[in-house]
Design a protein around this motif. Structure first.
Motif, PDB file in Angstrom:
ATOM      1  N   SER A  46       0.824  -1.214   0.000  1.00  0.00           N
ATOM      2  CA  SER A  46       0.000   0.000   0.000  1.00  0.00           C
ATOM      3  C   SER A  46       0.857   1.263   0.000  1.00  0.00           C
ATOM      4  O   SER A  46       0.427   2.323  -0.478  1.00  0.00           O
ATOM      5  CB  SER A  46      -0.931  -0.003   1.212  1.00  0.00           C
ATOM      6  OG  SER A  46      -0.182  -0.073   2.423  1.00  0.00           O
ATOM      7  N   HIS A  62       1.302   2.826  -3.515  1.00  0.00           N
ATOM      8  CA  HIS A  62       0.187   3.655  -3.976  1.00  0.00           C
ATOM      9  C   HIS A  62       0.135   4.980  -3.221  1.00  0.00           C
ATOM     10  O   HIS A  62      -0.190   6.025  -3.806  1.00  0.00           O
ATOM     11  CB  HIS A  62      -1.129   2.896  -3.797  1.00  0.00           C
ATOM     12  CG  HIS A  62      -1.273   1.706  -4.697  1.00  0.00           C
ATOM     13  ND1 HIS A  62      -1.408   1.814  -6.063  1.00  0.00           N
ATOM     14  CD2 HIS A  62      -1.297   0.376  -4.420  1.00  0.00           C
ATOM     15  CE1 HIS A  62      -1.516   0.610  -6.603  1.00  0.00           C
ATOM     16  NE2 HIS A  62      -1.448  -0.281  -5.618  1.00  0.00           N
ATOM     17  N   GLU A  63       0.446   4.939  -1.931  1.00  0.00           N
ATOM     18  CA  GLU A  63       0.449   6.170  -1.154  1.00  0.00           C
ATOM     19  C   GLU A  63       1.525   7.127  -1.651  1.00  0.00           C
ATOM     20  O   GLU A  63       1.297   8.340  -1.746  1.00  0.00           O
ATOM     21  CB  GLU A  63       0.670   5.844   0.321  1.00  0.00           C
ATOM     22  CG  GLU A  63      -0.491   5.076   0.954  1.00  0.00           C
ATOM     23  CD  GLU A  63      -0.178   4.628   2.356  1.00  0.00           C
ATOM     24  OE1 GLU A  63       0.960   4.889   2.834  1.00  0.00           O
ATOM     25  OE2 GLU A  63      -1.046   4.004   2.998  1.00  0.00           O
ATOM     26  N   ALA A 101       2.666   7.235  -4.709  1.00  0.00           N
ATOM     27  CA  ALA A 101       2.198   7.747  -5.999  1.00  0.00           C
ATOM     28  C   ALA A 101       1.174   8.859  -5.806  1.00  0.00           C
ATOM     29  O   ALA A 101       1.167   9.862  -6.538  1.00  0.00           O
ATOM     30  CB  ALA A 101       1.615   6.614  -6.830  1.00  0.00           C
ATOM     31  N   ASP A 102       0.296   8.701  -4.806  1.00  0.00           N
ATOM     32  CA  ASP A 102      -0.698   9.744  -4.528  1.00  0.00           C
ATOM     33  C   ASP A 102      -0.029  11.031  -4.055  1.00  0.00           C
ATOM     34  O   ASP A 102      -0.426  12.137  -4.448  1.00  0.00           O
ATOM     35  CB  ASP A 102      -1.681   9.251  -3.456  1.00  0.00           C
ATOM     36  CG  ASP A 102      -2.577   8.136  -3.972  1.00  0.00           C
ATOM     37  OD1 ASP A 102      -2.822   8.100  -5.189  1.00  0.00           O
ATOM     38  OD2 ASP A 102      -3.023   7.301  -3.155  1.00  0.00           O
ATOM     39  N   ILE A 103       1.001  10.895  -3.219  1.00  0.00           N
ATOM     40  CA  ILE A 103       1.724  12.069  -2.735  1.00  0.00           C
ATOM     41  C   ILE A 103       2.410  12.805  -3.885  1.00  0.00           C
ATOM     42  O   ILE A 103       2.465  14.034  -3.927  1.00  0.00           O
ATOM     43  CB  ILE A 103       2.745  11.667  -1.663  1.00  0.00           C
ATOM     44  CG1 ILE A 103       2.009  11.144  -0.421  1.00  0.00           C
ATOM     45  CG2 ILE A 103       3.653  12.834  -1.287  1.00  0.00           C
ATOM     46  CD1 ILE A 103       2.923  10.577   0.637  1.00  0.00           C
ATOM     47  N   GLY A 106       1.311  13.055  -6.751  1.00  0.00           N
ATOM     48  CA  GLY A 106       0.306  13.661  -7.627  1.00  0.00           C
ATOM     49  C   GLY A 106      -0.064  12.815  -8.826  1.00  0.00           C
ATOM     50  O   GLY A 106      -0.618  13.345  -9.802  1.00  0.00           O
ATOM     51  N   GLY A 118      -2.171  10.508 -11.175  1.00  0.00           N
ATOM     52  CA  GLY A 118      -3.589  10.243 -11.372  1.00  0.00           C
ATOM     53  C   GLY A 118      -3.858   8.753 -11.525  1.00  0.00           C
ATOM     54  O   GLY A 118      -2.961   7.914 -11.407  1.00  0.00           O
ATOM     55  N   TYR A 119      -5.132   8.441 -11.829  1.00  0.00           N
ATOM     56  CA  TYR A 119      -5.520   7.033 -11.931  1.00  0.00           C
ATOM     57  C   TYR A 119      -4.782   6.325 -13.065  1.00  0.00           C
ATOM     58  O   TYR A 119      -4.235   5.231 -12.884  1.00  0.00           O
ATOM     59  CB  TYR A 119      -7.031   6.930 -12.155  1.00  0.00           C
ATOM     60  CG  TYR A 119      -7.517   5.512 -12.357  1.00  0.00           C
ATOM     61  CD1 TYR A 119      -7.680   4.657 -11.275  1.00  0.00           C
ATOM     62  CD2 TYR A 119      -7.799   5.037 -13.639  1.00  0.00           C
ATOM     63  CE1 TYR A 119      -8.114   3.350 -11.467  1.00  0.00           C
ATOM     64  CE2 TYR A 119      -8.233   3.741 -13.836  1.00  0.00           C
ATOM     65  CZ  TYR A 119      -8.392   2.899 -12.747  1.00  0.00           C
ATOM     66  OH  TYR A 119      -8.812   1.607 -12.947  1.00  0.00           O
ATOM     67  N   LYS A 175      -1.016   5.906 -12.250  1.00  0.00           N
ATOM     68  CA  LYS A 175      -0.777   4.827 -11.284  1.00  0.00           C
ATOM     69  C   LYS A 175      -0.989   3.461 -11.930  1.00  0.00           C
ATOM     70  O   LYS A 175      -0.273   2.506 -11.625  1.00  0.00           O
ATOM     71  CB  LYS A 175      -1.705   4.986 -10.078  1.00  0.00           C
ATOM     72  CG  LYS A 175      -1.324   6.113  -9.141  1.00  0.00           C
ATOM     73  CD  LYS A 175      -2.056   6.009  -7.820  1.00  0.00           C
ATOM     74  CE  LYS A 175      -3.542   6.160  -7.997  1.00  0.00           C
ATOM     75  NZ  LYS A 175      -4.246   6.130  -6.698  1.00  0.00           N
TER      76      LYS A 175
END
Length: 282
Positions: free
Chosen positions: A175, A178-179, A181-183, A185, A187-188, A191
């Motif tokens: 996890s 993914h975290e 990648a979210d930090i 910026g 997008g769907y 990712k």
């Protein structure tokens, strides 16, 4: 300790394969022990046969379309099953049912669904207004519709297998990745194509490899649903080999058809395994 596994492979895999290669080089026929070597004549005869050419094309179409749909739909189902929702256990059970059900019985059920008179699909389409007066889909009487029906059943059959493998791959991704990648910026789509797919590539390669091998060598759906019809238009190589070698009694010809795609499958397996190893190294 490896002896039982090696004996199993030798008796049930190696010997039948070598026997098939041997028979493909002879003019042997069912019910007779007399034969003579003909070299590559069986291969020359089948290559010149229009039915074989159509079966070869059908095999590639059947395999490519099935695996494309299985991979896409399996990925969607795997992502859905990673979420928590009401009835998740029931959904898992229903998704796995096609894989657990005997394919012979399941295909007979689909045979009723695609029946020229009692097709539930046609009646539903007629009720909703898709089919007008005098319009009716003869699913197993039209070559294109019959091929679509075969692909549909095979996708329904193989989808649970692909879903389970892809679900295992998705759950194995930490996890934290993914975290991060979210930090950053992402997008769907970023990712998906830059994180998820590269990290799942080894498992995805195994799923595609097994799916392609199963599809290339499968004849159950074709034989039970259409028997290769109408007019030999839906035969794949496996069903054509069965028709010529077993039902037709020309064992040499059937064996040559059966092993015709072996070099293609070997090359494909080598490419997929090397791709998987490179992904693991990266």
């Amino acid at each position: 300790m490896l002896a039982p596994a090696l004996i199993y492979i030798a008796v049930l895999v190696a010997l039948p394969f070598l026997l098939a290669v041997f028979l493909s080089l002879t003019n042997s026929s069912a019910g007779s022990l007399d034969f003579s070597f003909v070299g590559l004549q069986n291969f020359k005869n089948v290559v010149a046969n229009p039915v074989f050419k159509r079966s070869l094309w059908n095999t590639f179409v059947f395999t490519f379309m099935s695996q494309l749909l299985v991979t896409v739909l399996g990925n969607i189902l795997a992502r859905a099953l990673m979420k928590n929702f009401f009835g998740k256990s029931v959904a898992r059970f229903l998704i796995l049912m096609p894989w657990a059900a005997p394919i012979s019985l399941a295909t007979l059920g689909w045979l009723w669904i695609f029946d020229s008179t009692f097709s539930v699909i046609n009646w539903v389409l007629k009720v909703v207004g898709w089919l007008g007066p005098g319009q009716w889909y003869h699913w197993l009487g039209d070559p294109t519709l019959a091929m679509a029906a075969i692909i549909t059943i095979h996708v329904w059959r193989m989808l649970p297998f692909s879903t389970v493998i892809l679900l295992a791959g998705l759950t194995s991704i930490p996890s934290e990745v993914h975290e991060a990648a979210d930090i950053d910026g992402a997008g769907y789509l970023a990712k998906t194509f830059l994180v998820t797919i590269p990290m799942m590539l080894p498992i995805l390669s195994v799923a595609v490899l097994f799916g392609v091998v199963f599809t290339f060598t499968d004849m159950t759906v074709v034989y039970l649903l259409t028997r290769g019809g109408p007019f030999n238009s839906t035969h794949v190589l496996a069903s054509l080999a069965f028709q010529d070698g077993v039902l037709g009694g020309d064992v040499g010809r059937g064996a040559s058809i059966a092993i015709f795609l072996l070099p293609v499958l070997v090359v494909f397996a080598i490419v997929m395994l090397r791709t998987s190893r490179r992904a693991e190294v990266v």
